[in-house]
Design an enzyme around this catalytic site. Structure first.
Site, PDB file in Angstrom:
ATOM      1  N   GLU A   1       0.917  -1.183   0.145  1.00  0.00           N
ATOM      2  CA  GLU A   1      -0.219   0.052  -0.032  1.00  0.00           C
ATOM      3  C   GLU A   1       0.990   1.157   0.077  1.00  0.00           C
ATOM      4  O   GLU A   1       0.451   2.244  -0.837  1.00  0.00           O
ATOM      5  CB  GLU A   1      -0.834   0.016   1.340  1.00  0.00           C
ATOM      6  CG  GLU A   1      -1.919  -1.163   1.247  1.00  0.00           C
ATOM      7  CD  GLU A   1      -1.510  -2.592   1.437  1.00  0.00           C
ATOM      8  OE1 GLU A   1      -0.359  -2.563   1.935  1.00  0.00           O
ATOM      9  OE2 GLU A   1      -1.920  -3.603   1.420  1.00  0.00           O
TER      10      GLU A   1
ATOM     11  N   HIS B   1     -12.021  -5.604   8.174  1.00  0.00           N
ATOM     12  CA  HIS B   1     -12.673  -5.279   6.761  1.00  0.00           C
ATOM     13  C   HIS B   1     -13.799  -4.681   7.161  1.00  0.00           C
ATOM     14  O   HIS B   1     -14.836  -4.725   6.419  1.00  0.00           O
ATOM     15  CB  HIS B   1     -13.023  -6.839   6.214  1.00  0.00           C
ATOM     16  CG  HIS B   1     -12.034  -7.680   5.943  1.00  0.00           C
ATOM     17  ND1 HIS B   1     -11.101  -8.500   6.688  1.00  0.00           N
ATOM     18  CD2 HIS B   1     -11.199  -7.708   4.742  1.00  0.00           C
ATOM     19  CE1 HIS B   1     -10.345  -9.189   6.212  1.00  0.00           C
ATOM     20  NE2 HIS B   1     -10.292  -8.737   4.825  1.00  0.00           N
TER      21      HIS B   1
END
Lengths: 407, 337
Positions: free
Chosen positions: B60, B129
């Protein structure tokens, strides 16, 4: 005609519809790799980062200097754990498809990794796995019912229903809580090993991450700290070729993962991840080095992810359907089983009997686990646990919020 | 007009902008060949080529930092972070680099990067999540922060975000991808195919960043919200009999204070609803600004309905997720106070 100049973007070697062919892997033969002394200078064994430690040959014999010469009873124990893991995974997947687990991830094709490496360690060695090494718990004797209670997120889930399934934590087994953000455990494992050294203890720490995750910054933090402080740690990159749909070509180019360790002055070994004996042997070697103060070892475990990444994934969209069948290093469970048969210590009948016994055990454990609740109907961890463990003791604002919720 | 869900409207926005501007490229984990784990970039690599829509390493920090470099050198990258829970390895690059580049170079350099990232809960995703990390970014000067609540707004806002010369963090509430969700998880899942905001033009259009939308006009109380909670708040208003004005902020930075002030000055009461935890959540900022500009119009203290100050749980998800009941209770409290 010159190619139009633009940005190079790699691709996977094979896509749906292609016929996979792994001839280009140029795999060394079993028994070829040399086994150095544990005090070896890393610069003298750079070949091992480009070779492949293999012990089990194509005729199911154990060959070469890395043969750990394990007793048949140990091999049978390994086979039992691997068989159990495969059966457990199949059963959990079925239950997930029936809506009884919110999510699941299998270890198919990689069973030897956690089982062999786990068996090569001492119980006080500390484990920082990724989500693909649940088999470690079988090695250390975790109660199946407890594992299932976590997976179906019921009232007996020891992590109190806070994590998705397969994100185990098991303090008694020295297995540190698994996180979804990939690779975060790698440098933590190094710190854990540094603490063992600091305290003068001789237990080692081991961690695993995947080929895809080796692109994260955490990977580099880990190998550098491990090298600088000669931490008693074993760092494994499980190169199973795929990170969801991302082929390992997006993480490594053509270099082996093991070769990265060379630049950090770590002994770096590439090992056949579908070979129980090779994995056991390399891990024992690394653990002995760590225990004797020789420092960290960097291992590339070369394998193939035979299943989908998780139950949320559909690999037929991005790779040939039966790619695993073409994988030249075979099925780790079959290879160990055939080795035992070749030794005259096992038979297909005994394997069938074992499978039946373990399937019954998993079914019985599942039923027992459901007595403590189910994902859909509970009971789950009690409502007040929502506010526990955020801090050691809930501060005033959390106590107030708990009252607002009426519990 | 075609009906689209949010996945399709994201795809349509990206398709249009790839066609329109050859400097736009899209990359991130699994977005290329596979088309994204939520299928938002499905078919775009095949249509525009591997160098325009491509997979990235699992990194990322690498994704955001290279997007900055591309932006400096004339491209207009759209990066995807697969789940906003995974944005934090890129935090330094987002907050210290992307956000400050224009300022620190005296306006000489900037990077028109858009970071798309699915956020929010309601999908049984546990704490990795389900998070809503928008407040980390609204707190960083230099970043624009957007969170749509329906397919029509998603397309128009995403096109604006990509065309904007400032960096934009574009949060997509993943529980809304396939249908509106009013917080009642026992009800059968709805789809966008009959929802008026599921009507999405095929062609180019844009919605300016910094303009809120009045989701439901009302007179008794103003409800400030965004993302999935827009639908929860709307249903709460419809079912409670309280005539609430529900404002969908759509863009958190820049923030449409004109619409907010006009509404609160009219109703004299304000409830703020978001999924993220309460302490230092964006609701705190909203509350402070409303108090600063509407104090003499307020008839009751402002009330926030938010996620609890705990990580987002898995099995107790519906105890955490702000419910219609909690929104109704808050509205009643400020109306009756």
């Amino acid at each position: 005609m010159s190619k139009k100049k633009t940005l190079h973007v790699p691709d996977a070697p094979f896509r749906p519809g292609d016929k996979p062919n792994f001839k280009d892997l140029n795999l060394p033969k079993a028994g070829e790799a040399e086994k150095p002394d544990i005090s070896v200078d890393p610069s003298e064994i750079r070949d091992l980062a480009f070779s492949l430690v293999r012990v089990l040959d194509d005729k199911h014999k154990a060959v070469g200097p890395w043969n750990p010469k394990l007793k048949p009873s140990v091999l049978k124990e390994g086979l039992r754990h691997m068989t159990l893991l495969r059966i457990f995974d199949d059963r959990m997947l079925t239950m997930q498809r029936q809506g009884k687990l919110s999510f699941y991830m299998k270890s198919l094709g990689e069973e030897a990794v956690a089982i062999a490496q786990g068996m090569a360690l001492r119980p006080d060695d500390i484990l920082f796995p990724s989500y693909r090494q649940p088999g470690l718990q079988f090695v250390r004797g975790r109660d199946l019912v407890d594992m299932i209670c976590h997976c179906i997120t019921n009232s007996k889930d020891n992590v109190k229903g806070r994590q998705m399934p397969v994100h185990y934590s098991w303090k008694e087994g020295n297995l540190v809580s698994i996180s979804s953000p990939v690779g975060t455990q790698f440098p933590q494992a190094v710190g854990c090993a540094m603490a063992s050294a600091y305290k003068g203890e001789d237990n080692v720490t081991i961690s695993w991450l995947g080929d895809g995750t080796a692109a994260e910054g955490d990977f580099h933090y880990a190998v550098n700290f491990a090298s600088v402080y000669k931490a008693p740690v074993i760092l494994n990159v499980v190169n199973n070729q795929w990170a969801i749909s991302t082929h390992k070509n997006f993480s490594s180019g053509d270099a082996t993962f093991a070769s990265r360790g060379i630049a950090y002055d770590l002994p770096s070994i590439r090992v056949d991840g579908n070979d129980f004996l090779a994995l056991y042997s390399v891990t024992s070697w690394a653990a002995e080095r760590a225990r004797k103060g020789e420092g960290a070892t960097f291992i590339e475990v070369f394998t193939y992810r035979a299943e989908a990444h998780s139950t949320s994934d559909d690999p037929t969209r991005y790779r040939p359907k039966d790619e695993w069948k073409s994988w030249p290093l075979g099925d780790p469970l079959e290879r160990l089983k055939n080795h035992l048969i070749d030794l005259g210590e096992w038979s297909k009948t005994e394997q069938k009997k074992l499978e039946k016994e373990l399937d019954d055990l998993v079914i019985k454990s599942y039923k027992e686990a459901e007595k403590h609740g189910t994902l859909n109907d509970g009971p789950w961890a009690s409502e007040e646990t929502l506010f526990e463990d955020v801090y050691k003791k809930p501060p005033r604002h959390l106590r107030k919020q708990r009252q607002e919720l009426g519990i | 007009m075609p009906q689209m869900n949010i996945i399709q409207s994201v795809n349509s926005a990206l398709d249009i902008i790839l066609e329109k501007d050859s400097k736009v490229c899209i990359f991130g984990e699994d977005v290329g060949y596979f088309g994204g784990v939520f299928r938002c970039t499905d078919g775009l690599q095949a249509k525009y080529g591997k160098h325009r829509v491509f997979d990235s390493p699992l990194s990322e920090g690498g994704i955001v930092s290279t997007a900055i470099g591309m932006g400096i050198n004339g491209l207009r990258p759209v990066a995807e972070i697969q789940f906003s829970d995974y944005i934090f390895p890129a935090f330094d690059q987002l907050t210290n680099e992307l956000a400050k580049l224009r300022y620190r170079s005296g306006g000489e350099y900037w990077a028109p990067v858009t970071v798309r990232t699915p956020c929010g809960g309601g999908i049984r995703g546990g704490h990795y999540h389900s998070q809503s990390p928008e407040a980390y970014f609204t707190h960083t000067p230099g970043l624009k922060v957007v969170m749509p609540s329906n397919p029509y707004d998603t397309k128009g806002l995403l096109i604006s975000a990509i065309e904007d010369d400032d960096p934009v963090i574009f949060f997509e509430p993943k529980r809304l991808y396939n249908g509106p969700f009013d917080g009642d998880h026992k009800k059968a899942a709805l789809k966008w195919d009959t929802h008026p905001k599921g009507e999405v033009p095929e062609d180019y259009y844009s919605i300016p960043l910094g303009e809120a939308a009045i989701e439901r006009a009302g007179s008794q109380v103003t409800v400030l919200t965004y993302g999935t909670m827009v639908h929860v708040a709307r249903e709460a208003a419809d079912s409670s009999g309280i005539d609430a004005e529900v404002i969908d902020l759509r863009s958190l930075v820049p923030l449409d204070m004109d619409t907010i002030e006009a509404s609160v000055q009219k109703t004299g009461r304000c409830v703020i609803v978001h999924e993220a935890p309460k302490t230092s959540g964006f609701g705190g900022e909203l509350s402070a600004q409303v108090q600063e500009s509407c104090f003499y119009h307020l008839e009751a203290p402002i009330v926030r309905v938010t996620g609890w100050d705990t990580p987002f749980p898995h099995s107790l998800e519906w105890h955490y997720f702000p419910s219609q009941e909690r929104v109704i209770e808050a509205m009643k409290k400020v109306v009756e106070d």
